[in-house]
Motif scaffolding. Structure first.
Motif, PDB file in Angstrom:
ATOM      1  N   GLY A 133       0.814  -1.212   0.000  1.00 48.20           N
ATOM      2  CA  GLY A 133       0.000   0.000   0.000  1.00 48.20           C
ATOM      3  C   GLY A 133       0.842   1.254   0.000  1.00 48.20           C
ATOM      4  N   LEU A 134       1.910   1.263   0.803  1.00 45.77           N
ATOM      5  CA  LEU A 134       2.795   2.425   0.863  1.00 45.77           C
ATOM      6  C   LEU A 134       3.524   2.631  -0.463  1.00 45.77           C
ATOM      7  N   LEU A 135       3.995   1.541  -1.071  1.00 42.09           N
ATOM      8  CA  LEU A 135       4.672   1.655  -2.366  1.00 42.09           C
ATOM      9  C   LEU A 135       3.738   2.207  -3.439  1.00 42.09           C
ATOM     10  N   SER A 136       2.515   1.714  -3.459  1.00 38.21           N
ATOM     11  CA  SER A 136       1.544   2.182  -4.456  1.00 38.21           C
ATOM     12  C   SER A 136       1.185   3.640  -4.221  1.00 38.21           C
ATOM     13  N   ALA A 137       1.036   4.021  -2.942  1.00 34.29           N
ATOM     14  CA  ALA A 137       0.719   5.418  -2.627  1.00 34.29           C
ATOM     15  C   ALA A 137       1.856   6.341  -3.031  1.00 34.29           C
ATOM     16  N   ALA A 138       3.097   5.917  -2.770  1.00 32.59           N
ATOM     17  CA  ALA A 138       4.250   6.731  -3.157  1.00 32.59           C
ATOM     18  C   ALA A 138       4.317   6.898  -4.668  1.00 32.59           C
ATOM     19  N   ASN A 139       4.061   5.834  -5.393  1.00 32.84           N
ATOM     20  CA  ASN A 139       4.047   5.902  -6.859  1.00 32.84           C
ATOM     21  C   ASN A 139       2.945   6.832  -7.340  1.00 32.84           C
ATOM     22  N   LEU A 140       1.798   6.784  -6.674  1.00 33.23           N
ATOM     23  CA  LEU A 140       0.665   7.620  -7.064  1.00 33.23           C
ATOM     24  C   LEU A 140       0.953   9.093  -6.820  1.00 33.23           C
ATOM     25  N   VAL A 141       1.730   9.390  -5.783  1.00 24.87           N
ATOM     26  CA  VAL A 141       2.043  10.787  -5.446  1.00 24.87           C
ATOM     27  C   VAL A 141       3.185  11.323  -6.298  1.00 24.87           C
ATOM     28  N   PHE A 142       4.248  10.539  -6.440  1.00 25.40           N
ATOM     29  CA  PHE A 142       5.463  11.048  -7.081  1.00 25.40           C
ATOM     30  C   PHE A 142       5.554  10.748  -8.573  1.00 25.40           C
ATOM     31  N   ALA A 143       4.792   9.776  -9.048  1.00 26.42           N
ATOM     32  CA  ALA A 143       4.817   9.466 -10.483  1.00 26.42           C
ATOM     33  C   ALA A 143       3.416   9.120 -10.963  1.00 26.42           C
ATOM     34  N   PRO A 151     -10.154  13.426 -16.797  1.00 28.63           N
ATOM     35  CA  PRO A 151      -9.141  14.401 -16.371  1.00 28.63           C
ATOM     36  C   PRO A 151      -9.243  14.726 -14.876  1.00 28.63           C
ATOM     37  N   GLY A 152      -8.091  14.835 -14.239  1.00 30.64           N
ATOM     38  CA  GLY A 152      -8.058  15.176 -12.820  1.00 30.64           C
ATOM     39  C   GLY A 152      -8.015  13.967 -11.906  1.00 30.64           C
ATOM     40  N   ARG A 153      -8.191  12.778 -12.465  1.00 31.07           N
ATOM     41  CA  ARG A 153      -8.074  11.536 -11.686  1.00 31.07           C
ATOM     42  C   ARG A 153      -6.751  10.871 -12.061  1.00 31.07           C
ATOM     43  N   PHE A 154      -6.121  10.260 -11.075  1.00 32.60           N
ATOM     44  CA  PHE A 154      -4.789   9.726 -11.301  1.00 32.60           C
ATOM     45  C   PHE A 154      -4.719   8.243 -10.919  1.00 32.60           C
ATOM     46  N   VAL A 155      -3.726   7.579 -11.502  1.00 36.47           N
ATOM     47  CA  VAL A 155      -3.570   6.139 -11.299  1.00 36.47           C
ATOM     48  C   VAL A 155      -2.094   5.803 -11.416  1.00 36.47           C
ATOM     49  N   VAL A 156      -1.703   4.648 -10.932  1.00 37.23           N
ATOM     50  CA  VAL A 156      -0.351   4.152 -11.150  1.00 37.23           C
ATOM     51  C   VAL A 156      -0.292   3.549 -12.550  1.00 37.23           C
ATOM     52  N   GLU A 157       0.702   3.940 -13.316  1.00 38.85           N
ATOM     53  CA  GLU A 157       0.826   3.449 -14.688  1.00 38.85           C
ATOM     54  C   GLU A 157       0.817   1.926 -14.732  1.00 38.85           C
ATOM     55  N   LEU A 199      -2.783   7.847   3.803  1.00 35.35           N
ATOM     56  CA  LEU A 199      -3.040   6.893   2.723  1.00 35.35           C
ATOM     57  C   LEU A 199      -4.440   7.068   2.150  1.00 35.35           C
ATOM     58  N   THR A 200      -5.387   7.330   3.027  1.00 34.20           N
ATOM     59  CA  THR A 200      -6.763   7.549   2.567  1.00 34.20           C
ATOM     60  C   THR A 200      -6.834   8.784   1.677  1.00 34.20           C
ATOM     61  N   ALA A 201      -6.124   9.841   2.077  1.00 34.65           N
ATOM     62  CA  ALA A 201      -6.101  11.062   1.268  1.00 34.65           C
ATOM     63  C   ALA A 201      -5.481  10.800  -0.102  1.00 34.65           C
ATOM     64  N   VAL A 202      -4.405  10.013  -0.131  1.00 38.94           N
ATOM     65  CA  VAL A 202      -3.761   9.685  -1.405  1.00 38.94           C
ATOM     66  C   VAL A 202      -4.703   8.873  -2.286  1.00 38.94           C
ATOM     67  N   ALA A 203      -5.437   7.947  -1.674  1.00 36.04           N
ATOM     68  CA  ALA A 203      -6.349   7.098  -2.448  1.00 36.04           C
ATOM     69  C   ALA A 203      -7.443   7.908  -3.134  1.00 36.04           C
ATOM     70  N   THR A 204      -7.804   9.061  -2.571  1.00 36.63           N
ATOM     71  CA  THR A 204      -8.849   9.881  -3.202  1.00 36.63           C
ATOM     72  C   THR A 204      -8.411  10.442  -4.546  1.00 36.63           C
ATOM     73  N   LEU A 205      -7.096  10.442  -4.814  1.00 35.26           N
ATOM     74  CA  LEU A 205      -6.613  10.928  -6.111  1.00 35.26           C
ATOM     75  C   LEU A 205      -7.146  10.071  -7.255  1.00 35.26           C
ATOM     76  N   THR A 206      -7.457   8.809  -6.959  1.00 38.00           N
ATOM     77  CA  THR A 206      -7.964   7.917  -8.008  1.00 38.00           C
ATOM     78  C   THR A 206      -9.420   8.217  -8.360  1.00 38.00           C
ATOM     79  N   GLN A 256      -9.807  20.678  -3.615  1.00 38.71           N
ATOM     80  CA  GLN A 256     -10.336  19.375  -4.018  1.00 38.71           C
ATOM     81  C   GLN A 256      -9.845  18.980  -5.407  1.00 38.71           C
ATOM     82  N   THR A 257      -9.379  17.758  -5.512  1.00 41.22           N
ATOM     83  CA  THR A 257      -9.028  17.211  -6.806  1.00 41.22           C
ATOM     84  C   THR A 257     -10.296  16.695  -7.481  1.00 41.22           C
ATOM     85  N   ALA A 258     -10.178  16.374  -8.752  1.00 43.27           N
ATOM     86  CA  ALA A 258     -11.327  15.827  -9.466  1.00 43.27           C
ATOM     87  C   ALA A 258     -11.734  14.487  -8.873  1.00 43.27           C
ATOM     88  N   GLY A 259     -10.739  13.726  -8.427  1.00 44.51           N
ATOM     89  CA  GLY A 259     -11.047  12.435  -7.817  1.00 44.51           C
ATOM     90  C   GLY A 259     -11.833  12.582  -6.535  1.00 44.51           C
TER      91      GLY A 259
END
Length: 415
Positions: A133-143, A151-157, A199-206, A256-259
C-alpha cells in the motif's frame, strides 16, 4: 483450544517469505504491469503462485496437518464443480475462468491454513500488505498517471483506479485497526492513525468510490463486533470518529481534486453515471438468474461485453445457481461471526476488518477470481484465532512445552 504459536511451520522461509508471497499473489494482477514490478522477467502472478504453492507444501511437511477447518474450502470448491461442466458451449473466456478458479483461486482459499496459522506469519502478511500500500501510494504521489478519459483523476501506470485504491486502502484498514487495538505504545498508535489518514487522502486521487466506502464499512463493522473492543468499544468508536472527522475536515478544506470531488458527489447522492451502469447490469443479472436459477455455468455471463456482473453474489447466483449461492452466503455469514468472536488481538482483528473490506469491494467490482483478498481472508479467519486447536503435536509442544507442564505438575502435586 490454543493458538498455534510459532511452530516449525512458521520458522525460516515460512515465517516471512511464505506470507510475503501470499500478499504479493493477492495484488499481483494489479501490480505486474506497473513500474514497481514491470521489470520482473516472468509473469508476477504465476511466479508468486508458484512460490505460495512451494511454501504451503513446505509448511504442510514441516509443520504438520492443518486444522479440520481446512476441509471448508475444499467442500466449497467441490460445490463449484458442477457449474464448470454445465457450460453449453465453452469459450476462451469461460475456459480461462474455470482454469483460474480451480488453480489460483483454490490455492488462495487453502493456503491460509498453512501460511497464516502462526502469529509471526500473520504479522508478516499484514506488514507486507501495508508495504504494498505504501509503495503504491508513493508511486501515485510522485509518479502519477492521469486517467485518459477522466481528467483530474490519477492512477499508477499499468494499473487502474479501483485496483490502486484497493491496495492503498487495504493498508489504511490495517493501520487503523493497529491504532485502535490496545497493545501498541501511544506514540506508535498515533503515528499509524496519521499514516492511515494520509493513505486515505492519497487514495482519493484515483476518484474510486467503492474502496473508500468499503474502508468505512470495514472499520465500522469491526469496531462494533470484534471481541477485542469489548471493554473499550465506546472509546474506540469515539477515537475513530475523531480520526475520521479530522481527516474529512482536512480533505474538505484542502483544494479538491477531481477524484475527491467525484467521491464526494457519490456520497452525497450525485454520483453520475457509474452506479447507474452497475444498476443496469445487476438488474439484467437478476433477470437471468430468475430465468435459470440453477446456473448457466462459469464464464457464461455477458452484458454488452462486460464478462461479470460486478457483484460476487449475483455472479455466483447466475453462473453457479441458487444452491451454491446459499452455501456461499452461509460461509460469508459464518466467517463474519467467527471472525468477530476470534478477534482478540490486532492481527486477528485486522484480518476480520480486511474480510469486511474485501467483501464490500466484491459487491461492486471484479469477479470471483479477481477478489483474491476476499478468498484469503474468508478462510484465514478459520485458520487463525486464539481458540483454534491444532492436530499437530509440534504445535501442542510449543503451546505447552514440557518445562511448563512439569512446573504445573509439581505445583499441582505440592498443593
Amino acid at each position: 483450544m490454543r493458538d498455534i504459536g510459532d511452530t516449525s511451520a512458521s520458522r525460516g522461509g515460512n515465517a516471512l517469505f511464505g506470507p510475503l508471497s501470499l500478499a504479493l499473489l493477492i495484488w499481483a494482477g494489479s501490480l505486474k504491469e506497473t513500474p514497481l514490478f514491470a521489470w520482473v522477467p516472468v509473469d508476477l502472478t504465476l511466479a508468486s503462485a508458484a512460490a505460495v504453492a512451494v511454501f504451503t507444501l513446505d509448511s504442510r511437511l514441516r509443520g504438520g496437518a492443518a486444522t479440520k477447518a481446512v476441509a471448508a474450502p475444499l467442500l466449497v470448491f467441490m460445490l463449484f464443480l458442477p457449474a464448470a461442466v454445465i457450460v453449453p458451449a465453452p469459450t476462451e473466456a469461460s475456459t480461462s475462468k474455470v482454469l483460474t478458479l480451480f488453480t489460483i483461486s483454490l490455492l488462495l482459499a487453502v493456503t491460509p491454513f498453512y501460511l497464516l496459522r502462526a502469529p509471526r506469519q500473520r504479522t508478516a502478511f499484514l506488514i507486507a500488505l501495508v508495504g504494498f500500500g505504501l509503495l503504491s501510494a508513493a508511486n501515485l504521489v510522485f509518479a502519477p498517471t492521469e486517467v485518459s478519459n477522466s481528467p483530474g483523476r490519477f492512477v499508477v501506470e499499468g494499473s487502474n483506479t479501483i485496483a490502486v485504491s484497493r491496495i492503498v486502502l487495504a493498508a489504511a484498514v490495517i493501520l487503523l485497526i493497529a491504532a485502535t487495538v490496545r497493545g501498541l505504545k501511544l506514540a506508535l498508535r498515533v503515528l499509524t492513525a496519521i499514516l492511515a489518514v494520509a493513505l486515505t487522502a492519497v487514495a482519493t486521487l484515483t476518484g474510486s468510490r467503492g474502496p473508500l466506502i468499503a474502508l468505512l464499512l470495514a472499520v465500522g463493522v469491526t469496531v462494533i463486533t470484534a471481541s477485542v473492543y469489548r471493554k473499550y468499544r465506546v472509546r474506540a468508536v469515539l477515537g475513530l470518529a475523531a480520526v475520521a472527522g479530522v481527516g474529512g475536515w482536512y480533505l474538505l478544506q484542502s483544494s479538491q481534486t477531481a477524484g475527491l470531488a467525484r467521491i464526494i458527489s457519490a456520497l452525497t447522492g450525485d454520483a453520475g453515471s457509474g452506479p447507474d451502469v452497475r444498476a443496469a447490469i445487476w438488474s439484467y443479472t437478476y433477470e437471468l438468474f430468475l430465468a435459470q436459477p440453477f446456473g448457466s455455468g462459469w464464464g457464461t455471463f455477458d452484458y454488452f461485453g462486460t464478462p461479470y456482473p460486478h457483484n460476487l453474489l449475483l455472479e455466483v447466483a447466475v453462473e453457479a445457481g441458487i444452491l451454491v449461492l446459499i452455501a456461499v452466503v452461509c460461509l460469508l455469514v459464518m466467517s463474519l461471526v467467527r471472525g468477530a468472536r476470534e478477534a482478540v488481538d490486532w492481527q486477528t482483528t485486522a484480518m476480520l476488518s480486511l474480510f469486511v473490506f474485501a467483501f464490500a469491494n466484491a459487491m461492486v467490482s471484479s469477479d470471483i477470481n479477481g477478489n483474491r483478498l476476499l478468498l484469503v481472508t474468508a478462510f484465514a479467519i478459520w485458520a487463525v484465532g486464539k481458540r483454534q486447536e491444532s492436530t499437530n503435536p509440534v504445535d501442542r509442544e510449543v503451546a505447552d512445552p514440557p518445562r511448563m507442564r512439569s512446573v504445573a505438575t509439581r505445583g499441582a502435586h505440592s498443593g
